[in-house]
Design a protein around this motif. Structure first.
Motif, PDB file in Angstrom:
ATOM      1  N   CYS A 316       0.867  -1.175   0.000  1.00  0.00           N
ATOM      2  CA  CYS A 316       0.000   0.000   0.000  1.00  0.00           C
ATOM      3  C   CYS A 316       0.905   1.227   0.000  1.00  0.00           C
ATOM      4  O   CYS A 316       1.675   1.441   0.938  1.00  0.00           O
ATOM      5  CB  CYS A 316      -0.905   0.008   1.231  1.00  0.00           C
ATOM      6  SG  CYS A 316      -1.841   1.534   1.428  1.00  0.00           S
ATOM      7  N   TYR A 318       1.435   5.146   0.294  1.00  0.00           N
ATOM      8  CA  TYR A 318       0.710   6.258   0.901  1.00  0.00           C
ATOM      9  C   TYR A 318       1.599   7.502   0.954  1.00  0.00           C
ATOM     10  O   TYR A 318       2.823   7.418   1.011  1.00  0.00           O
ATOM     11  CB  TYR A 318       0.247   5.900   2.315  1.00  0.00           C
ATOM     12  CG  TYR A 318       1.364   5.637   3.302  1.00  0.00           C
ATOM     13  CD1 TYR A 318       1.870   6.658   4.093  1.00  0.00           C
ATOM     14  CD2 TYR A 318       1.921   4.360   3.435  1.00  0.00           C
ATOM     15  CE1 TYR A 318       2.899   6.431   4.993  1.00  0.00           C
ATOM     16  CE2 TYR A 318       2.943   4.119   4.325  1.00  0.00           C
ATOM     17  CZ  TYR A 318       3.428   5.155   5.104  1.00  0.00           C
ATOM     18  OH  TYR A 318       4.455   4.922   5.997  1.00  0.00           O
ATOM     19  N   ASN A 328      -3.639   7.018   1.593  1.00  0.00           N
ATOM     20  CA  ASN A 328      -3.407   5.895   0.688  1.00  0.00           C
ATOM     21  C   ASN A 328      -3.568   6.329  -0.762  1.00  0.00           C
ATOM     22  O   ASN A 328      -4.536   6.994  -1.126  1.00  0.00           O
ATOM     23  CB  ASN A 328      -4.374   4.748   0.993  1.00  0.00           C
ATOM     24  CG  ASN A 328      -4.108   4.132   2.354  1.00  0.00           C
ATOM     25  OD1 ASN A 328      -3.040   4.327   2.937  1.00  0.00           O
ATOM     26  ND2 ASN A 328      -5.075   3.397   2.875  1.00  0.00           N
ATOM     27  N   TYR A 331      -2.174   0.536  -4.669  1.00  0.00           N
ATOM     28  CA  TYR A 331      -1.901  -0.813  -4.185  1.00  0.00           C
ATOM     29  C   TYR A 331      -1.219  -1.603  -5.300  1.00  0.00           C
ATOM     30  O   TYR A 331      -1.690  -1.618  -6.437  1.00  0.00           O
ATOM     31  CB  TYR A 331      -3.199  -1.517  -3.768  1.00  0.00           C
ATOM     32  CG  TYR A 331      -3.869  -0.871  -2.582  1.00  0.00           C
ATOM     33  CD1 TYR A 331      -3.656  -1.355  -1.293  1.00  0.00           C
ATOM     34  CD2 TYR A 331      -4.710   0.229  -2.744  1.00  0.00           C
ATOM     35  CE1 TYR A 331      -4.267  -0.766  -0.199  1.00  0.00           C
ATOM     36  CE2 TYR A 331      -5.321   0.826  -1.655  1.00  0.00           C
ATOM     37  CZ  TYR A 331      -5.094   0.327  -0.388  1.00  0.00           C
ATOM     38  OH  TYR A 331      -5.699   0.921   0.693  1.00  0.00           O
ATOM     39  N   GLN A 343      -0.317  -3.071 -10.590  1.00  0.00           N
ATOM     40  CA  GLN A 343      -1.214  -2.265  -9.782  1.00  0.00           C
ATOM     41  C   GLN A 343      -2.604  -2.901  -9.755  1.00  0.00           C
ATOM     42  O   GLN A 343      -3.098  -3.397 -10.777  1.00  0.00           O
ATOM     43  CB  GLN A 343      -1.314  -0.853 -10.359  1.00  0.00           C
ATOM     44  CG  GLN A 343      -2.252   0.055  -9.597  1.00  0.00           C
ATOM     45  CD  GLN A 343      -2.371   1.425 -10.233  1.00  0.00           C
ATOM     46  OE1 GLN A 343      -1.606   1.773 -11.132  1.00  0.00           O
ATOM     47  NE2 GLN A 343      -3.330   2.214  -9.759  1.00  0.00           N
ATOM     48  N   SER A 345      -6.744  -2.495  -7.817  1.00  0.00           N
ATOM     49  CA  SER A 345      -7.656  -1.614  -7.087  1.00  0.00           C
ATOM     50  C   SER A 345      -7.630  -1.967  -5.600  1.00  0.00           C
ATOM     51  O   SER A 345      -7.246  -3.075  -5.213  1.00  0.00           O
ATOM     52  CB  SER A 345      -9.082  -1.746  -7.629  1.00  0.00           C
ATOM     53  OG  SER A 345      -9.600  -3.040  -7.336  1.00  0.00           O
ATOM     54  N   GLU A 346      -8.037  -1.025  -4.763  1.00  0.00           N
ATOM     55  CA  GLU A 346      -8.078  -1.277  -3.319  1.00  0.00           C
ATOM     56  C   GLU A 346      -9.015  -2.433  -2.993  1.00  0.00           C
ATOM     57  O   GLU A 346      -8.717  -3.265  -2.126  1.00  0.00           O
ATOM     58  CB  GLU A 346      -8.536  -0.017  -2.595  1.00  0.00           C
ATOM     59  CG  GLU A 346      -8.582  -0.153  -1.085  1.00  0.00           C
ATOM     60  CD  GLU A 346      -8.985   1.127  -0.395  1.00  0.00           C
ATOM     61  OE1 GLU A 346      -9.025   1.135   0.856  1.00  0.00           O
ATOM     62  OE2 GLU A 346      -9.257   2.123  -1.100  1.00  0.00           O
ATOM     63  N   GLU A 347     -10.130  -2.519  -3.708  1.00  0.00           N
ATOM     64  CA  GLU A 347     -11.108  -3.570  -3.457  1.00  0.00           C
ATOM     65  C   GLU A 347     -10.519  -4.956  -3.692  1.00  0.00           C
ATOM     66  O   GLU A 347     -10.704  -5.876  -2.884  1.00  0.00           O
ATOM     67  CB  GLU A 347     -12.326  -3.374  -4.355  1.00  0.00           C
ATOM     68  CG  GLU A 347     -13.397  -4.435  -4.173  1.00  0.00           C
ATOM     69  CD  GLU A 347     -14.558  -4.268  -5.128  1.00  0.00           C
ATOM     70  OE1 GLU A 347     -15.500  -5.074  -5.057  1.00  0.00           O
ATOM     71  OE2 GLU A 347     -14.515  -3.336  -5.964  1.00  0.00           O
ATOM     72  N   SER A 349      -7.244  -5.731  -3.828  1.00  0.00           N
ATOM     73  CA  SER A 349      -5.968  -5.948  -3.147  1.00  0.00           C
ATOM     74  C   SER A 349      -6.096  -6.798  -1.894  1.00  0.00           C
ATOM     75  O   SER A 349      -5.272  -7.680  -1.632  1.00  0.00           O
ATOM     76  CB  SER A 349      -5.328  -4.604  -2.796  1.00  0.00           C
ATOM     77  OG  SER A 349      -5.000  -3.890  -3.982  1.00  0.00           O
TER      78      SER A 349
END
Length: 441
Positions: A316, A318, A328, A331, A343, A345-347, A349
């Motif tokens: 992550c 940041y 953040n 990811y 790379q 998405s946060e969802e 990851s």
């Protein structure tokens, strides 16, 4: 035949005349250009001043030439600086040559202690026309070095201050468009935490900001870079080793005319958690002008009881604010052995896990309860002959090519459900930059 040759010759001569070209002899074509009178005069002046001396160029930084140019007095014309060494009590010499009525003369000579020049910078530290000269020197074989700030005055070049350091750089931390001198040095003992210091020049004198601690002894220093915090404020990012397995990053900037370590609260005795895999350093990974720091996220393995060597990590990335908060930004999955990253998405990851099968890496997603997985993609590292054909078989597509490796991928049908397609996967695939793996400061 003779008529044809004659016509070709006539046409060639005509073409040369039409283009304005003149026919030169071989001697004219290979004649070297004459040196200007000013260059000849400068070289003669340097040769005369260098009698009994030897050249001694700085060892680090961007300015590593024996002879360098900069405008010290602010008159719009560069002075020439020659870095040399003698056998006298103060062996290091900086010979300054200025243009006096069309003739170059040795107008100033700086003599200083040390075994060699470490680093030299030319910066505006006071807002007055001209540049200050910042000179770092190595003292014999000692780790501690000495840096001096010099300024041009009508009476010549004067020394404003001299300080000890392990690492220095010039940076504008207070945002006034003038450079400050940032130093890292030791505590009272080798085991004590290191010290960060900041100096500015005002009214012909050097002023010192407050002293701020590092998180580790200065002997553990690994890498120093400058960049922006979230919000645009300039900062210095100092990475130090911790137990030879991880890093901690101190982030310094000026807030309300005070030097601050925004990752460390001296009052509470706690710091923002910036520990991470020792291969990865802070970097502007998304190229938005702000430096991001990495925080490791351990993936849940598909096989229970996996050892640390079998585990993979997401990162992550940041940014820091001046208040020490984390924002953040991105990811990624980093494959340090293969030298590439992707790379996500946060969802996705926090549901992702990876299995390594030799030259291929299979990507899976966990369900909400982490009881089952679904395969979404495979990345291939292809080498040897026939890798072009291998990259395009079985619904694969090419991600990136290097001289020795071809990277390819294959998406499973279920990947569309998670908004993954060929275009997005190719765009998200990158090679790891070499400086992320080094400890160069």
């Amino acid at each position: 035949m003779k008529k044809k040759i004659f016509m070709i010759t006539v046409l060639l001569v005509a073409a040369l005349l039409l283009t304005g070209c003149s026919i030169k002899t071989v001697e004219q074509l290979y004649r070297l250009p004459k040196r200007s009178a000013a260059y000849t005069n400068l070289q003669a002046a340097i040769d005369q001043a260098m009698h009994g001396l030897e050249y001694c160029a700085p060892l680090t930084g961007e300015n590593q030439q024996n002879v360098q140019m900069t405008d010290l007095d602010g008159n719009g014309e560069d002075e020439y600086l020659v870095f040399a060494k003698s056998t006298s009590e103060k062996p290091l010499r900086i010979l300054v040559f200025g243009n006096c009525d069309g003739v170059y003369r040795n107008t100033d000579t700086i003599e200083c202690n040390g075994s060699s020049f470490d680093q030299v910078e030319y910066v505006d530290m006071d807002g007055v026309p001209g540049r200050e000269l910042v000179v770092g020197r190595q003292l014999s074989n000692q780790v501690i070095r000495s840096v001096s700030v010099y300024q041009y005055t009508p009476d010549g070049i004067v020394q404003l201050a001299t300080m000890n350091y392990n690492k220095f750089l010039c940076v504008d931390l207070d945002g006034n468009n003038q450079m400050e001198l940032f130093l890292l040095g030791p505590g009272q003992t080798e085991m004590d935490k290191g010290v960060a210091e900041l100096y500015s020049v005002k009214n012909g004198a050097v002023e010192r900001y407050n002293e701020v601690l590092m998180s580790q002894p200065v002997s553990m220093l690994k890498r120093v870079i400058t960049g922006k915090l979230d919000g645009g404020k300039q900062a210095v990012f100092v990475a130090s080793a911790v137990a030879d397995t991880s890093l901690v990053t101190d982030v310094y900037t000026v807030i309300d005319e005070k030097l601050e370590n925004v990752t460390l609260s001296n009052e509470a005795g706690t710091g923002i958690q910036t520990m991470r895999n020792y291969y990865v350093y802070a970097d502007d990974i998304d190229n938005d002008g702000v430096v991001e720091l990495p925080h490791l996220i351990t993936m849940k393995p598909m096989v229970e009881g996996s050892t640390d060597a079998d585990k993979h990590h997401l990162i992550c990335w940041y940014a820091m604010t001046t208040e020490g908060a984390e924002v953040n930004k991105m990811y990624t999955y980093h494959n340090f052995v293969g030298g590439w990253y992707m790379q996500f998405s946060e969802e996705l990851s926090f549901k992702l896990t990876v299995i390594n099968l030799g030259n291929q890496y299979e990507f899976y997603l966990w369900n909400k309860s982490y009881t089952n997985t679904v395969k979404i993609m495979t990345v291939y590292e292809l080498t040897g002959q026939g890798r072009e054909e291998q990259a395009l078989t079985d619904s694969r597509f090419i991600l990136l090519k290097t001289e020795s490796v071809l990277y390819a991928a294959k998406l499973e049908d279920v990947a569309q459900r998670y908004d993954l397609n060929q275009e997005k996967v190719v765009y998200s695939f990158r090679l790891i930059q070499q400086d992320w793996k080094t400890g160069e400061t």
